[in-house]
Design a protein around this motif. Structure first.
Motif: not given
Length: 300
Positions: A167-177, A149-150, A181-187, A266-270
């Protein structure tokens, strides 16, 4: 001189900008250092301060061998401080408006190659196979998630169970500020995470709350523990650089770009606010291409 204004500015930053405590402490030290310099110059009123005074302070820092990245942050702090005073009417003019930060030289972040990253994760999975303890599952899961997920180590430790979206296999991550953002998680990372969550209750105590990752004492996992886990995992792989969790974040971004991902994705994921921050990884991949070219091309 200026202490009351500095305190008021820091309170305003904390309320309006949602800066981290670490950044606020750094800005507080930066402006305090400037105020000490101004007092030595005999400036008794902030209204008397000119651009030359601010430049002399930066020059003094540079002559003492201060890193350019630190100088850049200090210049930004001073511009923010004086700009805030000017906007609220305390100063008739802003002496820091034309204060320029020293230019940063290009410094490529060290990173893992794909072979080393695979070796680190393979060893973590092997440990689960051999031991199958809650700690082994937790360590494998956090290593997989950091690389897949980086995310930042602070974001990893801040994950709550509600952030895991099956359901979507993602993490909802609370970042700076406080930006989510939602980050997909590989298998592989998803399997490791689910394996850990199956036994999380054997470690989690009342102090853990909703934390995804917990420590041996049952509370939310500390960032220092994550760093120790990552350093230990990297030390077990021959030729791997001694990086912390941020090294896995660098590796994820670099490997995505090498695999053909576009920079915006990549910007969005990070969770980078600026594309310029993400662009450093294009330099990493370009350097690797250059190295391969020089080694292999007969007319390099």
């Amino acid at each position: 001189m200026g202490e009351e204004e500095r305190s008021a500015w820091l309170r305003a930053l904390e309320l309006d900008e949602h800066l981290s405590p670490h950044t606020l402490r750094a800005y507080a030290r930066d402006v305090e250092g400037l105020l000490e310099h101004l007092r030595r110059l005999g400036r008794t009123d902030l209204a008397e301060v000119g651009l030359a005074d601010l430049r002399s302070w930066l020059a003094n820092q540079q002559s003492r061998g201060m890193a350019r990245s630190t100088l850049q942050r200090r210049a930004a702090a001073v511009r923010g401080f004086f700009g805030w005073l000017h906007r609220r009417g305390d100063l008739a003019h802003d002496p820091a408006q034309a204060l320029r930060s020293p230019r940063l030289g290009r410094r490529l972040p060290p990173t893992l190659d794909q072979r080393a990253a695979e070796a680190v994760l393979a060893r973590a999975v092997e440990a689960v196979t051999q031991e199958d303890t809650p700690l082994a599952r937790r360590d494998a899961a956090l290593l997989e998630v950091l690389y897949a997920c980086g995310i930042r180590v602070s974001e990893l430790c801040g994950l709550d169970l509600g952030a895991v979206d099956p359901d979507r296999r993602v993490l909802r991550v609370l970042g700076k500020g406080d930006k989510e953002r939602s980050v997909p998680v590989g298998a592989p990372a998803w399997r490791a995470l689910q394996a850990w969550l199956e036994v999380r209750g054997r470690l989690a105590g009342p102090a853990a709350g909703q934390a995804v990752f917990v420590g041996e004492r049952g509370a939310r996992l500390d960032q220092r523990v994550v760093r120790r886990i990552v350093h230990r995992a990297l030390a077990g792989v021959e030729g791997a650089p001694d990086l912390g969790p941020h090294g896995l974040r660098h590796a994820m971004a670099t490997h995505l770009l090498e695999g053909g991902a576009d920079l915006r994705s990549v910007q969005e994921l990070l969770g980078h606010a600026s594309l310029a921050t993400t662009q450093i990884y294009t330099h990493v991949t370009t350097e690797r291409l250059r190295s391969a070219f020089e080694q292999a091309h007969p007319r390099a």
